[in-house]
Enzyme design. Sequence first.
Site: not given
Length: 740
Positions: A68, A93, A97-98, A159, A279
């Site tokens: 990712h 990024h 946070e994770d 992101d 069309d």
Amino acid sequence: MSTTGIENIIIDEEKDRAELIKRYRALLKTCRPILKEGDSKNIRKAFEVAYNAHKDMRRKSGEPYIFHPMAVATICVKEIGLGATAVVCALLHDTVEDTSITLQDVEVMFGSKVAKIIDGLTKISGIFDNNVSLQAENFRKMLLTLSDDVRVILIKLADRLDNMRTLDFMAHQKQLKIASETLYLYAPLAHRLGLYSIKTELEDLGLKYTSPDAYTEITTKLKKTQTVRSRFINQFISPIIRELDKQGIKYTIKGRPKSIYSIYNKMVKKKVSFEEIYDIFAIRIILDSALETEKADCWRVYSTITDFYTPSPERLRDWISTPKANGYEALHTTVMSPTGKWVEVQIRSKRMDEIAEKGYAAHWKYKEDGSESGLDDWINRIRELLENPKPDALDFLDEFKLNLFSEEIYVFTPKGDLKTLPVSATALDFAFEIHSELGSHCIGAKVNHKLVPLSQNLKSGDQVEILVSQKQNPKEEWLNFVVTAKAKAAINNYLKDQLKVQAFTGKKLLEEKLMKLKATLSNQNIKVLLDRFKIEKEEEFFAKIANNTIDLNQISKIKVTNGLFEEVKETQNKKKEFEALLAKLRGNKNEHFVIGGAVQKIKYVLAECCNPIPGDDVIGFIQKEGQVEIHRLNCKKAIELMGNQSNRIVKTKWTEHESIEFLAAVKITGFDKKGLVNQVTRIISDELNVNMRSISFESNDGVFEGTVLLYVQDNNHLKGLMNNLKKVEGIVSVNRIEGK
Ligand code: MN
């Protein structure tokens, strides 16, 4: 959306590793053109940090999580046009946070710039993941507060794009939330920033999850009609291709399918079925042109296309001469195909195409060769686009729209309908915008319930009520303060019609008058009258007769022979004479136009810029038919005329003496002493018997400077005079000057 099969992917680690290496190489390849010294080391480091931090994490799809951030980094470079700093930040990024990595770690390893961006990104996703439903205005404020560096916003967009591309594996509720947020906040943001292809993709993907049935219907039907549409497009472009190839123009041509979301929107808004709008065709021609010739090339292609197909006159958009506020440049036209279908044609150069797809990043790339300074300019520009402190907090989306075309304002009718007008539009423009009848009879307006004049400038948010009177009619002065094409056209049309009606009456009156004089209403006679009354246009002349501005009795005394005014003959003779003279002057080296010569009856004027006098070296300039303007040879204007209008220059000399006097200007400087001015004037007028036109002296700290304008017979006369003045005690210099 099922989660079966995830286990299979997880245990296949060898395959993951091979895929990882492949993707990493692809990322490096994407970055290569933007890399500067030290960049690749930094990117490598960021990759390693992110890889280790996310090592044990998998996405909902079962893929290694690191795919990712790598995808986000790729989008930043490839689709937004950002540089190495953004790649590093994109890779990192989600780490703070994770994972166990802290902001301090990032700062130590990558410096404060990167840390700041990561901080912004972390905070933004923190807010979203807390399931807070953000109001648009809050979203904007949040973006601005959290993003000192606008790269935060751009990386966030990248992101979001990757998350939308891989949304399949999310739970349904989560899909809905992310997709609506995308449609509501991110797609308009991308549009605002001029990132068109990202905007389109976000919208299409947003639709896929918010209205899956409509999305499926449109995509299926697009596929089904693909062959028919391609055939039509191929037929349509084949003569164009042939012609462009013949002209040796380099280009690519694309049948451009409308985006799924835009088709959907049209279906909903116009309440029509797919069949009724599918069309609508569009093609895009992208030229491989140099910057210097791209504009001309685009118009050349336009001209080729309209040789084959008739363009709709009101559908030509020239965004090359005046690009859109977000930087968009292209030429759009809509033409009629032989089968009666409209086809939109977009013409742009490769450079313009890249700007349209990637926004300003590409723009600066072209401007600054991709240097960081160009990028910074762009980033500042985005900041400006986002920052718009307005006390009355309008809805975020509306504000996007308000600023996207900053040259427009939005005003309301008394019933609350929104009207779009250009900046500096007046109440009268508004009236014409609603209806030309309303504009034509407008006598005033109420803006926000206050009475204002017609010429009042409107502001965004104004509510405007128009006041009318049936006695009112468009006036010429109105043209001074209306700005919309619609209002101008309506006023001009009315005035033109008025003029036509008057001209018709005036012409009748003139004809009657001429009949009495036994003269005809011939073009030659009319020309004589136009000259006499110094009016350029026939129609205007006739109208003036009708409204009594011109009194026809003034022409009663003109002599008429065979129906023609005497002056007709005279002008014809003069013209012949003049042409004969020119032929003579041009054909013979020794022939000159002689100033004041008795033989030549051509009118001449002495140029006021240099006031030539006999004896000066001069040239003649044919000012208009039958009139020669005389300049001194060294006059600036003369040099310019000889340079760029040499075909109208004639060799010129003075006639042998005639008692004409010429104006010359002389500048005198010296030391001021009592009675000096008197002495100078006395010498000029008494001793030398020269007429002065004017004399002006200025004295400053005992030094004086004066300019005398006097009438002399010729150059020798003037020289003698100047010598006499030089002899006066106290005078230091006497010089002839140009002009008065
Ligand atoms: Mn992410």
